[in-house]
Design a protein around this motif. Structure first.
Motif, short mmCIF file in Angstrom:
data_model
loop_
_atom_site.label_atom_id
_atom_site.label_comp_id
_atom_site.label_asym_id
_atom_site.label_seq_id
_atom_site.Cartn_x
_atom_site.Cartn_y
_atom_site.Cartn_z
N CYS A 6 0.86 -1.08 -0.05
CA CYS A 6 0.02 -0.14 0.04
C CYS A 6 1.02 1.34 -0.10
O CYS A 6 0.47 2.38 -0.13
CB CYS A 6 -0.81 -0.10 1.29
N GLY A 7 2.37 1.39 0.18
CA GLY A 7 3.09 2.52 0.01
C GLY A 7 3.13 3.04 1.31
O GLY A 7 3.85 3.93 1.61
N ASN A 8 2.45 2.51 2.57
CA ASN A 8 2.70 3.16 3.86
C ASN A 8 3.87 3.10 4.34
O ASN A 8 4.85 1.89 4.15
CB ASN A 8 1.76 2.42 4.63
N GLU A 9 4.70 4.06 5.00
CA GLU A 9 5.86 4.07 5.70
C GLU A 9 6.06 3.15 6.80
O GLU A 9 4.99 3.33 7.68
CB GLU A 9 6.38 5.28 6.06
N VAL A 10 6.72 1.97 6.72
CA VAL A 10 6.70 1.19 8.04
C VAL A 10 8.17 1.00 8.26
O VAL A 10 9.18 1.11 7.65
CB VAL A 10 6.09 -0.38 7.61
N SER A 11 8.53 0.45 9.62
CA SER A 11 9.68 0.36 10.34
C SER A 11 10.27 -0.88 9.37
O SER A 11 9.72 -1.81 9.05
CB SER A 11 9.44 -0.07 11.74
N ASP A 12 11.55 -0.68 9.43
CA ASP A 12 12.47 -1.71 8.84
C ASP A 12 12.17 -3.14 9.15
O ASP A 12 12.35 -4.03 8.65
CB ASP A 12 13.97 -1.51 8.54
N LYS A 13 12.03 -3.24 10.52
CA LYS A 13 11.76 -4.56 11.15
C LYS A 13 10.17 -4.93 11.30
O LYS A 13 10.07 -5.97 11.74
CB LYS A 13 12.43 -4.43 12.66
N ALA A 14 9.44 -4.06 10.70
CA ALA A 14 7.89 -4.55 11.03
C ALA A 14 7.76 -5.72 10.15
O ALA A 14 8.28 -6.10 9.04
CB ALA A 14 7.29 -3.36 10.12
N ILE A 15 6.77 -6.65 10.71
CA ILE A 15 6.65 -7.92 10.02
C ILE A 15 5.19 -7.83 9.44
O ILE A 15 4.73 -8.49 8.52
CB ILE A 15 6.61 -9.04 10.90
N MET A 16 4.40 -6.65 9.85
CA MET A 16 3.15 -6.54 9.15
C MET A 16 3.10 -5.12 9.24
O MET A 16 3.16 -4.42 9.99
CB MET A 16 2.12 -7.16 10.30
N CYS A 17 2.51 -4.52 8.04
CA CYS A 17 2.09 -3.25 7.66
C CYS A 17 0.88 -2.93 8.59
O CYS A 17 -0.27 -3.51 8.50
CB CYS A 17 1.72 -2.94 6.55
N VAL A 18 0.79 -1.73 9.35
CA VAL A 18 -0.17 -1.29 10.25
C VAL A 18 -1.38 -0.92 9.29
O VAL A 18 -2.51 -0.68 9.54
CB VAL A 18 0.20 -0.40 11.28
N ALA A 19 -1.04 -0.40 8.10
CA ALA A 19 -2.37 0.22 7.26
C ALA A 19 -2.97 -0.81 6.73
O ALA A 19 -4.17 -0.53 6.35
CB ALA A 19 -1.46 1.53 6.29
N CYS A 20 -2.33 -2.03 5.99
CA CYS A 20 -3.24 -2.96 5.30
C CYS A 20 -3.04 -4.15 5.74
O CYS A 20 -3.84 -5.19 5.22
CB CYS A 20 -2.51 -2.94 3.82
N GLY A 21 -2.34 -4.33 6.87
CA GLY A 21 -2.27 -5.79 7.59
C GLY A 21 -1.51 -7.03 6.87
O GLY A 21 -1.69 -8.20 7.19
N THR A 22 -0.80 -6.51 5.64
CA THR A 22 -0.04 -7.43 5.22
C THR A 22 1.59 -7.38 5.28
O THR A 22 1.80 -6.54 5.71
CB THR A 22 -0.09 -7.49 3.61
N PRO A 23 2.22 -8.46 5.22
CA PRO A 23 3.68 -8.10 5.53
C PRO A 23 4.34 -7.26 4.54
O PRO A 23 4.08 -7.34 3.48
CB PRO A 23 4.37 -9.81 5.07
N PRO A 24 4.93 -6.06 4.92
CA PRO A 24 5.27 -5.13 4.08
C PRO A 24 6.11 -5.48 2.60
O PRO A 24 6.03 -4.93 1.75
CB PRO A 24 6.45 -4.41 4.90
N LYS A 25 6.76 -6.84 2.96
CA LYS A 25 7.63 -7.16 1.56
C LYS A 25 6.54 -7.99 0.49
O LYS A 25 7.19 -8.42 -0.25
CB LYS A 25 8.95 -7.77 2.00
N ALA A 26 5.42 -8.34 1.27
CA ALA A 26 4.69 -9.45 0.44
C ALA A 26 4.19 -8.73 -0.95
O ALA A 26 4.12 -9.43 -1.71
CB ALA A 26 3.53 -9.95 1.32
N GLY A 27 3.89 -7.37 -0.92
CA GLY A 27 3.10 -6.89 -1.96
C GLY A 27 4.06 -6.75 -3.20
O GLY A 27 5.40 -7.06 -3.14
#
Ligand code: ZN
Ligand code: ZN
Length: 128
Positions: A6-27
């Motif tokens: 979704c393009g939301n800024e997340v922490s480098d260590k985040a395992i899940m994006c708070v905006a869309c709920g998917t793993p940030p690198k999965a998209g």
């Protein structure tokens, strides 16, 4: 970095994006480095040039279980399954001894069936 979904800024260590709920690198819609929109099939970002495939989870590539099983069954006395799994030294010994008169090949065959046979790198065989 940015969520690739979704393009939301997340922490480098985040395992899940708070905006869309998917793993940030999965998209595959946005570049994790510069937030540029990316094509699902592109392997590098057109804007900043980072590799987009590098972040995908690395799949451990083990040798094929069924192939090893069939090789051991049909050609086990020649140690072919040992060559296939990278145990070249043992393969040569089995070849010279005809699989320890078949007993060694039989033991290997059972180990492959029960799933405890490992290749030369220590990986278990992969059942696909
Ligand atoms: Zn997201
Ligand atoms: Zn980029």
């Amino acid at each position: 970095m940015y969520c690739r979904n979704c393009g939301n800024e997340v922490s480098d260590k985040a395992i899940m994006c708070v905006a869309c709920g998917t793993p940030p690198k999965a998209g595959d819609k946005f570049c994790y480095n510069c937030k540029a929109e990316t094509n699902a099939s592109s392997t590098i970002c057109m804007k900043c040039g980072v590799s987009l495939k590098e972040t995908a989870p690395v799949q451990e590539e083990g040798r094929d279980w069924l192939t090893a099983l069939l090789l051991c069954f049909f050609l086990g006395v020649f140690g072919v399954h040992r060559f296939y799994t990278g145990h070249t030294g043992i393969g040569v010994v089995q070849l010279l001894t005809l699989g320890g008169c078949g007993i060694w090949a039989l033991i290997d065959f059972i180990m492959i069936i029960v799933g405890s046979f490992r290749d030369a790198e220590g990986h278990l065989l992969v059942r696909r």
